[in-house]
Design a protein around this motif. Structure first.
Motif, PDB file in Angstrom:
ATOM      1  N   GLY A  27      -9.328   7.894   6.106  1.00  0.00           N
ATOM      2  CA  GLY A  27      -8.849   7.314   4.858  1.00  0.00           C
ATOM      3  C   GLY A  27      -8.142   5.992   5.086  1.00  0.00           C
ATOM      4  N   CYS A  28      -7.215   5.667   4.205  1.00  0.00           N
ATOM      5  CA  CYS A  28      -6.563   4.355   4.243  1.00  0.00           C
ATOM      6  C   CYS A  28      -5.283   4.448   3.420  1.00  0.00           C
ATOM      7  N   MET A  29      -4.246   3.759   3.876  1.00  0.00           N
ATOM      8  CA  MET A  29      -2.954   3.851   3.198  1.00  0.00           C
ATOM      9  C   MET A  29      -2.563   2.594   2.425  1.00  0.00           C
ATOM     10  N   ARG A  30      -3.342   1.517   2.539  1.00  0.00           N
ATOM     11  CA  ARG A  30      -2.876   0.224   2.041  1.00  0.00           C
ATOM     12  C   ARG A  30      -2.511   0.223   0.554  1.00  0.00           C
ATOM     13  N   CYS A  31      -3.346   0.810  -0.311  1.00  0.00           N
ATOM     14  CA  CYS A  31      -3.044   0.734  -1.743  1.00  0.00           C
ATOM     15  C   CYS A  31      -1.906   1.673  -2.139  1.00  0.00           C
ATOM     16  N   GLN A  32      -1.642   2.692  -1.329  1.00  0.00           N
ATOM     17  CA  GLN A  32      -0.545   3.603  -1.645  1.00  0.00           C
ATOM     18  C   GLN A  32       0.787   3.050  -1.139  1.00  0.00           C
ATOM     19  N   ALA A  65      -3.843  -5.886  -1.893  1.00  0.00           N
ATOM     20  CA  ALA A  65      -3.597  -5.269  -0.581  1.00  0.00           C
ATOM     21  C   ALA A  65      -4.825  -4.577  -0.006  1.00  0.00           C
ATOM     22  N   CYS A  66      -5.784  -4.266  -0.834  1.00  0.00           N
ATOM     23  CA  CYS A  66      -6.952  -3.503  -0.369  1.00  0.00           C
ATOM     24  C   CYS A  66      -7.725  -4.308   0.686  1.00  0.00           C
ATOM     25  N   PRO A  67      -7.902  -3.749   1.884  1.00  0.00           N
ATOM     26  CA  PRO A  67      -8.559  -4.512   2.956  1.00  0.00           C
ATOM     27  C   PRO A  67     -10.044  -4.752   2.713  1.00  0.00           C
ATOM     28  N   THR A  68     -10.650  -4.022   1.809  1.00  0.00           N
ATOM     29  CA  THR A  68     -12.089  -4.215   1.563  1.00  0.00           C
ATOM     30  C   THR A  68     -12.347  -4.815   0.178  1.00  0.00           C
ATOM     31  N   ARG A  69     -11.263  -5.162  -0.522  1.00  0.00           N
ATOM     32  CA  ARG A  69     -11.385  -5.738  -1.869  1.00  0.00           C
ATOM     33  C   ARG A  69     -12.239  -4.856  -2.787  1.00  0.00           C
ATOM     34  N   CYS A  70     -12.051  -3.548  -2.687  1.00  0.00           N
ATOM     35  CA  CYS A  70     -12.876  -2.662  -3.525  1.00  0.00           C
ATOM     36  C   CYS A  70     -12.163  -2.264  -4.810  1.00  0.00           C
ATOM     37  N   ILE A  71     -10.919  -2.748  -5.021  1.00  0.00           N
ATOM     38  CA  ILE A  71     -10.207  -2.430  -6.269  1.00  0.00           C
ATOM     39  C   ILE A  71     -10.318  -3.634  -7.190  1.00  0.00           C
ATOM     40  N   PRO A  72     -11.093  -3.527  -8.267  1.00  0.00           N
ATOM     41  CA  PRO A  72     -11.223  -4.673  -9.164  1.00  0.00           C
ATOM     42  C   PRO A  72      -9.937  -4.868  -9.964  1.00  0.00           C
ATOM     43  N   ARG A  74     -17.324   0.809  -0.979  1.00  0.00           N
ATOM     44  CA  ARG A  74     -16.661  -0.169  -0.106  1.00  0.00           C
ATOM     45  C   ARG A  74     -15.271   0.309   0.320  1.00  0.00           C
ATOM     46  N   CYS A  75     -14.831   1.439  -0.228  1.00  0.00           N
ATOM     47  CA  CYS A  75     -13.500   1.949   0.118  1.00  0.00           C
ATOM     48  C   CYS A  75     -13.524   2.463   1.563  1.00  0.00           C
ATOM     49  N   LEU A  76     -12.477   2.131   2.320  1.00  0.00           N
ATOM     50  CA  LEU A  76     -12.399   2.567   3.721  1.00  0.00           C
ATOM     51  C   LEU A  76     -12.486   4.083   3.842  1.00  0.00           C
ATOM     52  N   THR A  77     -11.953   4.788   2.866  1.00  0.00           N
ATOM     53  CA  THR A  77     -11.985   6.249   2.920  1.00  0.00           C
ATOM     54  C   THR A  77     -13.432   6.747   2.968  1.00  0.00           C
ATOM     55  N   TYR A  78     -14.277   6.173   2.139  1.00  0.00           N
ATOM     56  CA  TYR A  78     -15.702   6.547   2.147  1.00  0.00           C
ATOM     57  C   TYR A  78     -16.318   6.177   3.498  1.00  0.00           C
ATOM     58  N   LEU A 105     -13.185   1.340 -12.586  1.00  0.00           N
ATOM     59  CA  LEU A 105     -13.386   2.112 -11.367  1.00  0.00           C
ATOM     60  C   LEU A 105     -13.407   1.219 -10.133  1.00  0.00           C
ATOM     61  N   ILE A 106     -12.936   1.770  -9.016  1.00  0.00           N
ATOM     62  CA  ILE A 106     -13.062   1.023  -7.764  1.00  0.00           C
ATOM     63  C   ILE A 106     -14.512   1.090  -7.291  1.00  0.00           C
ATOM     64  N   ASN A 107     -14.871   0.199  -6.392  1.00  0.00           N
ATOM     65  CA  ASN A 107     -16.197   0.238  -5.775  1.00  0.00           C
ATOM     66  C   ASN A 107     -16.111   1.229  -4.605  1.00  0.00           C
TER      67      ASN A 107
HETATM   68  S1  SF4 Z   1      -7.892   3.497   0.133  1.00  0.00           S
HETATM   69 FE1  SF4 Z   1      -7.863   1.464   1.167  1.00  0.00          FE
HETATM   70  S2  SF4 Z   1      -9.956   0.675   0.973  1.00  0.00           S
HETATM   71 FE2  SF4 Z   1      -9.746   2.371  -0.508  1.00  0.00          FE
HETATM   72  S3  SF4 Z   1      -9.092   1.428  -2.426  1.00  0.00           S
HETATM   73 FE3  SF4 Z   1      -7.190   1.964  -1.361  1.00  0.00          FE
HETATM   74  S4  SF4 Z   1      -6.667   0.131  -0.161  1.00  0.00           S
HETATM   75 FE4  SF4 Z   1      -8.808  -0.098  -0.782  1.00  0.00          FE
END
Ligand code: SF4
Ligand code: SF4
Length: 250
Positions: free
Chosen positions: A173-178, A130-137, A147-151, A142-144
């Motif tokens: 921030g971003c809600m997709r992974c939650q 679901a992560c829009p930036t594919r930053c969760i391996p 590349r996280c939208l929150t950063y 650890l996530i990248n």
């Molecule tokens: S907050 Fe968004 S961009 Fe960051 S890891 Fe979660 S889904 Fe990916």
């Protein structure tokens, strides 16, 4: 002392050119009243007994996980039993001796053992997809984070070329992974609207002004939402939510 409290998402409505956009604010931003009430409760007990309470800058998520209050999800968020990732974390220090000898030994061994990912992640990778930036391996610890939208949307500057327009989903921030996480399912609730900005106020927000340049009324409104520190990025983020035309409802 590490404390967790339930932290729902909130909505803020912006009006612009006769149209409106309702933007979501993820759980971790609106936290000053929880922080103040934690501090007040601790002081009411500890100060009359002759002890101090301070809130230094500490890595609260790491502390919560290392002390066993929560566990890391694959998305590197801290999940607290009974709250999921919708938890506000605060940490305080005191000179009161709150732990007896036996408990101190137990706590010490718990600290060493607690830095583990929650069990639900072993058979799930929903947040990875679901992560829009594919930053969760799917296979690393650890996530990248860069590349996280929150950063990306908490910091100033242009969006990187690789970031897709449809990635943006929150004012900060971003809600997709939650949202997608099955562990959070019992704690998802309809967010409440906590503020509304009329056309003139939205125009000011869109200018990304520094706090000291904001009109008093806008600064106070943003401060009430704990968003005043982000005044230089909110307009850029809002435009991204509004879509290519810059106005309208997503
Ligand atoms: S907050 Fe968004 S961009 Fe960051 S890891 Fe979660 S889904 Fe990916
Ligand atoms: S979506 Fe699945 S893998 Fe990701 S944090 Fe939640 S349970 Fe773990």
């Amino acid at each position: 002392m590490v404390i967790a409290g339930r932290a729902p998402c909130y909505l803020v409505v912006f009006h612009s050119g006769g149209r409106e956009l309702t933007a979501i604010i993820p759980p971790t931003y609106l936290g000053s009243s929880f922080r103040a009430s934690c501090r007040r409760m601790l002081e009411e007990v500890l100060v009359p007994a002759g002890f101090g309470v301070e809130r230094p800058t500490l890595p609260v998520k790491l502390l919560a996980v290392r002390t066993g209050l929560g566990e890391y999800g694959r998305n590197d968020l801290c999940y607290v039993p009974g709250m999921g990732s919708f938890a506000r974390l605060e940490a305080f220090i005191t000179d009161a001796d709150l732990v007896d000898g036996n408990s101190a030994v137990a706590l010490d061994s718990g600290v060493r053992a607690a830095h583990v990912r929650m069990g639900s992640c072993s058979t799930c990778s929903s947040c990875h997809w679901a992560c829009p930036t594919r930053c969760i391996p799917s296979d690393a610890t650890l996530i990248n984070a860069e590349r996280c939208l929150t950063y990306l949307n908490e910091n100033e500057g242009p969006w990187p070329d690789w970031l897709g327009r449809g990635s943006h989903n929150s004012l900060l921030g971003c809600m997709r992974c939650q949202e997608i996480c099955p562990v959070n399912r019992p704690y998802l609730a309809d967010p409440e609207i906590v503020a509304e900005f009329d056309d003139a106020e939205t125009d000011v927000v869109l200018q990304n002004l520094r706090q000291d340049l904001l009109p008093d009324v806008i600064r106070a409104k943003l401060a009430a939402l704990d968003l005043d520190d982000y005044s230089t990025v909110l307009g850029r983020n809002l435009l991204a939510l509004m879509g290519p035309a810059g106005t309208g409802k997503e």
